[in-house]
Design a protein around this motif. Structure first.
Motif, PDB file in Angstrom:
ATOM      1  N   MET A 519     -64.402   9.737  54.508  1.00 54.79           N
ATOM      2  CA  MET A 519     -63.157   9.946  53.575  1.00 54.79           C
ATOM      3  C   MET A 519     -62.649   8.580  53.051  1.00 54.79           C
ATOM      4  N   PHE A 520     -62.647   7.546  54.042  1.00 54.39           N
ATOM      5  CA  PHE A 520     -62.256   6.119  53.877  1.00 54.39           C
ATOM      6  C   PHE A 520     -63.121   5.764  52.744  1.00 54.39           C
ATOM      7  N   LYS A 521     -64.215   5.752  52.815  1.00 59.43           N
ATOM      8  CA  LYS A 521     -65.243   5.130  51.819  1.00 59.43           C
ATOM      9  C   LYS A 521     -65.064   5.833  50.521  1.00 59.43           C
ATOM     10  N   LEU A 522     -64.797   6.986  50.618  1.00 59.03           N
ATOM     11  CA  LEU A 522     -64.779   7.766  49.125  1.00 59.03           C
ATOM     12  C   LEU A 522     -63.429   7.403  48.473  1.00 59.03           C
ATOM     13  N   LEU A 523     -62.569   7.201  49.205  1.00 56.05           N
ATOM     14  CA  LEU A 523     -61.099   6.772  48.923  1.00 56.05           C
ATOM     15  C   LEU A 523     -61.181   5.346  48.486  1.00 56.05           C
ATOM     16  N   SER A 524     -62.028   4.424  49.001  1.00 54.89           N
ATOM     17  CA  SER A 524     -61.828   3.085  48.846  1.00 54.89           C
ATOM     18  C   SER A 524     -62.490   2.757  47.445  1.00 54.89           C
ATOM     19  N   SER A 525     -63.208   3.592  47.006  1.00 55.37           N
ATOM     20  CA  SER A 525     -63.817   3.440  45.802  1.00 55.37           C
ATOM     21  C   SER A 525     -62.943   4.486  44.566  1.00 55.37           C
ATOM     22  N   ALA A 526     -61.890   4.855  45.051  1.00 58.06           N
ATOM     23  CA  ALA A 526     -61.319   5.883  44.052  1.00 58.06           C
ATOM     24  C   ALA A 526     -60.413   5.012  42.961  1.00 58.06           C
ATOM     25  N   GLY A 527     -59.988   3.781  43.464  1.00 61.39           N
ATOM     26  CA  GLY A 527     -59.229   2.952  42.244  1.00 61.39           C
ATOM     27  C   GLY A 527     -60.123   2.621  41.120  1.00 61.39           C
ATOM     28  N   ALA A 528     -61.481   2.561  41.363  1.00 60.26           N
ATOM     29  CA  ALA A 528     -62.443   2.332  39.924  1.00 60.26           C
ATOM     30  C   ALA A 528     -62.464   3.549  39.162  1.00 60.26           C
ATOM     31  N   ASP A 529     -62.099   4.496  39.757  1.00 61.13           N
ATOM     32  CA  ASP A 529     -61.995   5.765  38.991  1.00 61.13           C
ATOM     33  C   ASP A 529     -60.855   6.155  38.044  1.00 61.13           C
ATOM     34  N   VAL A 530     -59.819   5.541  38.341  1.00 66.29           N
ATOM     35  CA  VAL A 530     -58.597   5.847  37.791  1.00 66.29           C
ATOM     36  C   VAL A 530     -58.676   5.904  36.298  1.00 66.29           C
ATOM     37  N   HIS A 531     -59.111   4.832  35.486  1.00 66.45           N
ATOM     38  CA  HIS A 531     -59.092   4.674  34.149  1.00 66.45           C
ATOM     39  C   HIS A 531     -59.946   5.605  33.631  1.00 66.45           C
ATOM     40  N   ARG A 532     -61.075   6.099  34.274  1.00 65.49           N
ATOM     41  CA  ARG A 532     -61.903   7.449  33.663  1.00 65.49           C
ATOM     42  C   ARG A 532     -60.975   8.694  33.657  1.00 65.49           C
ATOM     43  N   TYR A 533     -60.544   8.932  34.706  1.00 68.01           N
ATOM     44  CA  TYR A 533     -59.547  10.174  34.683  1.00 68.01           C
ATOM     45  C   TYR A 533     -58.546  10.078  33.533  1.00 68.01           C
ATOM     46  N   HIS A 534     -57.902   9.051  33.739  1.00 67.56           N
ATOM     47  CA  HIS A 534     -56.610   8.830  32.783  1.00 67.56           C
ATOM     48  C   HIS A 534     -57.355   8.933  31.391  1.00 67.56           C
ATOM     49  N   MET A 535     -58.411   8.686  31.027  1.00 65.19           N
ATOM     50  CA  MET A 535     -59.052   8.357  29.545  1.00 65.19           C
ATOM     51  C   MET A 535     -59.325  10.026  29.411  1.00 65.19           C
ATOM     52  N   LEU A 536     -59.883  10.656  30.401  1.00 70.54           N
ATOM     53  CA  LEU A 536     -60.350  12.082  29.889  1.00 70.54           C
ATOM     54  C   LEU A 536     -59.117  12.903  29.709  1.00 70.54           C
ATOM     55  N   ARG A 537     -58.009  12.609  30.477  1.00 72.68           N
ATOM     56  CA  ARG A 537     -56.774  13.374  30.319  1.00 72.68           C
ATOM     57  C   ARG A 537     -56.182  13.144  28.875  1.00 72.68           C
ATOM     58  N   LYS A 538     -56.132  11.990  28.316  1.00 67.09           N
ATOM     59  CA  LYS A 538     -55.614  11.415  27.174  1.00 67.09           C
ATOM     60  C   LYS A 538     -56.463  12.109  26.247  1.00 67.09           C
ATOM     61  N   ILE A 539     -57.732  12.385  26.196  1.00 63.61           N
ATOM     62  CA  ILE A 539     -58.439  12.887  25.132  1.00 63.61           C
ATOM     63  C   ILE A 539     -58.364  14.310  25.202  1.00 63.61           C
ATOM     64  N   GLY A 540     -57.682  15.100  26.016  1.00 64.29           N
ATOM     65  CA  GLY A 540     -57.692  16.386  26.023  1.00 64.29           C
ATOM     66  C   GLY A 540     -58.168  17.170  27.248  1.00 64.29           C
ATOM     67  N   VAL A 541     -58.767  16.546  28.104  1.00 62.01           N
ATOM     68  CA  VAL A 541     -59.542  17.556  28.924  1.00 62.01           C
ATOM     69  C   VAL A 541     -58.294  18.019  29.853  1.00 62.01           C
ATOM     70  N   ARG A 542     -58.165  19.461  30.228  1.00 61.44           N
ATOM     71  CA  ARG A 542     -57.332  19.839  31.163  1.00 61.44           C
ATOM     72  C   ARG A 542     -57.398  19.426  32.665  1.00 61.44           C
ATOM     73  N   ARG A 543     -56.154  19.502  33.116  1.00 60.41           N
ATOM     74  CA  ARG A 543     -55.865  18.875  34.534  1.00 60.41           C
ATOM     75  C   ARG A 543     -56.746  19.545  35.624  1.00 60.41           C
ATOM     76  N   SER A 544     -56.800  21.071  35.159  1.00 64.06           N
ATOM     77  CA  SER A 544     -57.423  22.038  35.893  1.00 64.06           C
ATOM     78  C   SER A 544     -58.914  21.725  36.057  1.00 64.06           C
ATOM     79  N   LEU A 545     -59.590  21.169  34.933  1.00 65.50           N
ATOM     80  CA  LEU A 545     -61.021  20.903  34.857  1.00 65.50           C
ATOM     81  C   LEU A 545     -61.125  19.531  35.794  1.00 65.50           C
ATOM     82  N   LEU A 546     -60.444  18.790  35.739  1.00 63.37           N
ATOM     83  CA  LEU A 546     -60.446  17.490  36.146  1.00 63.37           C
ATOM     84  C   LEU A 546     -60.147  17.706  37.882  1.00 63.37           C
TER      85      LEU A 546
END
Length: 618
Positions: A519-546
């Motif tokens: 769990m710690f290992k997966l969460l420690s790399s989560a910060g690098a994924d923030v911009h990807r999820y934010h970008m997908l949300r901005k282009i219209g991907v539903r929150r439920s799909l994310l």
């Protein structure tokens, strides 16, 4: 000022620290519980059965200590990862590295101290409950047991304080050696994944060969013995890492190349996430898989050994109870049981030996255990060798014939004419004429078989107490175990009870800490994924799909090591086949416990991961 900053940071990151605190607290509580059970002198000396399993609790403490060292270094590195940008900001504003390292030292050490205090209190509660359960399982009153034991507290405090000091120093040093740019850009480093070529092929081939050799060594452990244990260890560990380093990235790549799968929903993004940082994750997944196997294996072996007590105690005795010189109480106790077979044999005893009447033995030949193959449950057969001579003895004394092997087993084991019962008196089997010449009062011994041994434990205890008193009159000293099937049952139960407690609590501690590491290992790399999820949300991907993508991605990352570890355990239980007759007994219990613990950590990881990467909805 540093103290205020430390307290402020801990409050701000309380939810992140809570998971670390929980894992550490459980580790400390179980460590203290083992120490308390192992160091209580009055408790240990109150019963020889307890003193025989004390070693198990010492071993459990050592193993738990080593795993805790690994866990705390990994877990605190996750907290350090979350704080890197904050540390960089402090340095940008003019804070000296020395102050930053002090801040990290204080935070890590405070977390350790808090978990130590809570863990000891929890450990005291566990010690009380487990000791009561332990004494109930062993059917005795543990005199002198103390849940609050000063030496156990001191051992626990010293070990964990040293560990927390060392961890705090290492974490502070790691932060201190980084510059501002390293701290700011740490999350943006991408792992290079190589999923084809000769190296991948060789790695996959090595994984198959090494695992195959290791599994063969475990299934043939009765032939290979100690060499099999060594061979399994040196092949399965690297084989497991090769599975994750070579096969896992290749499998994920092939999944992504499947057009139908890749173009469904946002599977392309999910599979891409799996490939991202894959090389770094595979090493962690390999470690988690091995430690899952260790924790689950400890629980499975302990539970299996405990539930094989009756089977193990039946290995050497075809009859359920033997009663020498039965009293009126013994005869009344027998009436409370459903008896399937009962035979009585006459004998005389004096200072020169024990003399059985051959006629009784031949006419009602007792049943014995016949060992047709090593490490298999022996079959029951009735003794049928003739006894034509007038005088026989167990060890072939002068002027007698030596008893055949099956008769030797019947006299010494089934009729319990053992050292624990009568001492070193020689044993004879005589015909009627020779028997009449022996100057001694005639006695009798009864062999009994019942419909279900486990249904009459209280009755067997009563008979065993009377037989122990009889043995003490002949031996003129205290007797702990006078032999027989019930004596074997008590001996196996003592060892099995210690083993099941160590297996269960070590297994639970391992699984909780290893799930935390993943769990710690997966969460420690989560910060690098923030911009990807934010970008997908901005282009219209539903929150439920994310959310669904997160559930699937993390499920696969939890699933791979779980499957490998589970297969290791299922095959590895063959290693215990030479001491446990039915090693897979009740295997569903530890597997169910494992899936509950693992499932809880999976859901916690998903929740925390979503909180980090998904954009806040206005």
């Amino acid at each position: 000022m540093l103290v205020k900053l430390t307290i402020s940071s801990m409050r701000k990151m309380f939810k992140d620290y809570l998971v670390l605190l929980f894992g550490l607290t459980i580790s400390i509580a179980i460590f203290y519980m083992f120490q308390t059970l192992a160091q209580n002198k009055a408790f240990i000396e109150s019963n020889a059965m307890i003193s025989s399993v004390v070693f198990i609790f010492h071993v459990g403490s050592v193993i738990l200590g080593f795993i805790t060292i690994f866990y705390i270094f990994y877990a605190t590195s996750f907290i350090q990862t979350l704080r890197q940008k904050e540390m960089a900001m402090y340095m940008t504003l003019g804070a000296k590295k020395g102050k930053i390292t002090q801040l990290m030292f204080f935070e890590t050490f405070f977390i350790g101290v808090i978990s130590l205090v809570v863990g000891i209190f929890l450990g005291i509660g566990l010690a009380v409950g487990i000791a009561e359960l332990f004494m109930w399982q062993l059917d005795f009153q543990g005199e002198g047991f103390k849940a609050i034991y000063p030496s156990s507290i001191l051992t626990t405090v010293i070990f964990y304080i040293v560990l927390f000091l060392l961890t705090s120093l290492v974490n502070a040093w790691q932060i201190g050696r980084k510059n501002v740019l390293d701290l700011l850009k740490a999350e943006q480093k991408q792992d290079i994944v190589k999923t084809n070529g000769i190296k991948t092929f060789i790695g996959a081939l090595l994984a198959i060969i090494l695992i195959g050799i290791g599994y063969y060594a475990m299934t043939e452990i009765e032939k290979l013995q100690q060499f099999g244990v060594i061979l399994a260890t040196v092949t399965i560990i690297p084989g497991t890492y090769f599975i994750f380093i070579s096969l896992l990235p290749y499998v994920v790549k092939k999944l992504k190349q499947n057009r139908r799968l890749n173009e469904t929903g946002i599977n392309s993004f999910t599979l891409g996430q799996l490939r991202f940082r894959m090389l770094h994750l595979t090493q962690v997944l390999g470690t988690v898989a091995m430690l899952i196997a260790l924790g689950l294996g400890a629980m499975t072996a302990g539970i299996s050994f405990y539930h094989n007590i009756e089977t193990q105690s039946s290995m050497y005795h075809a009859n359920d109870v033997v009663i020498h010189q039965p009293t009126e109480e013994d005869l009344q106790t027998l009436k409370e049981m459903t008896i399937t077979e009962q035979h009585a044999y006459s004998y005389k005893i004096n200072d020169n030996g024990i003399y059985y009447l051959k006629q009784d033995l031949v006419e009602n030949a007792p049943e014995v255990k016949a060992y047709d193959a090593e490490f298999e449950l022996p079959k029951t057969k009735r003794v049928n060798e003739p006894l034509p001579a007038a005088r026989y003895s167990l060890n072939g004394e002068e002027g007698t014939e030596e008893l055949p092997e099956n008769w030797w087993t019947a006299i010494s084991t089934e009729l319990n004419t053992s050292y624990n019962m009568f001492g070193s008196l020689p044993v004879y089997v005589l015909n009627a004429e020779e028997y009449q010449k022996v100057e001694a009062d005639e006695q009798s011994v009864i062999l009994v078989q019942v419909d279900d041994f486990m249904n009459y434990l209280s009755q067997f205890e009563t008979i065993n107490d009377n037989q122990t008193e009889l043995a003490e009159t002949y031996l003129r000293k205290p007797v702990e175990n006078n032999g027989g099937k019930y004596g074997n049952y008590l001996a196996f139960k003592g060892i099995a009870s210690g083993t099941i407690f160590m297996g269960l609590f070590l297994g639970v501690a391992f699984l909780m800490m290893m799930a935390s590491v993943l769990m710690f290992k997966l969460l420690s790399s989560a910060g690098a994924d923030v911009h990807r999820y934010h970008m997908l949300r901005k282009i219209g991907v539903r929150r439920s799909l994310l959310k669904r993508s997160i559930y699937r991605e993390l499920f696969l990352l939890f699933l791979f090591p779980a499957l490998v570890g589970l297969v290791h355990v299922i095959v590895g239980m063959q290693m215990f086949s030479f001491i446990i007759i039915e090693p897979y007994t009740k295997i569903w219990i530890p597997i169910s416990i494992f899936f509950v613990i693992y499932g809880i950590y999976y859901l916690i990881t998903v929740h925390l991961y979503k909180r980090i990467v998904l954009p806040k909805e206005v």
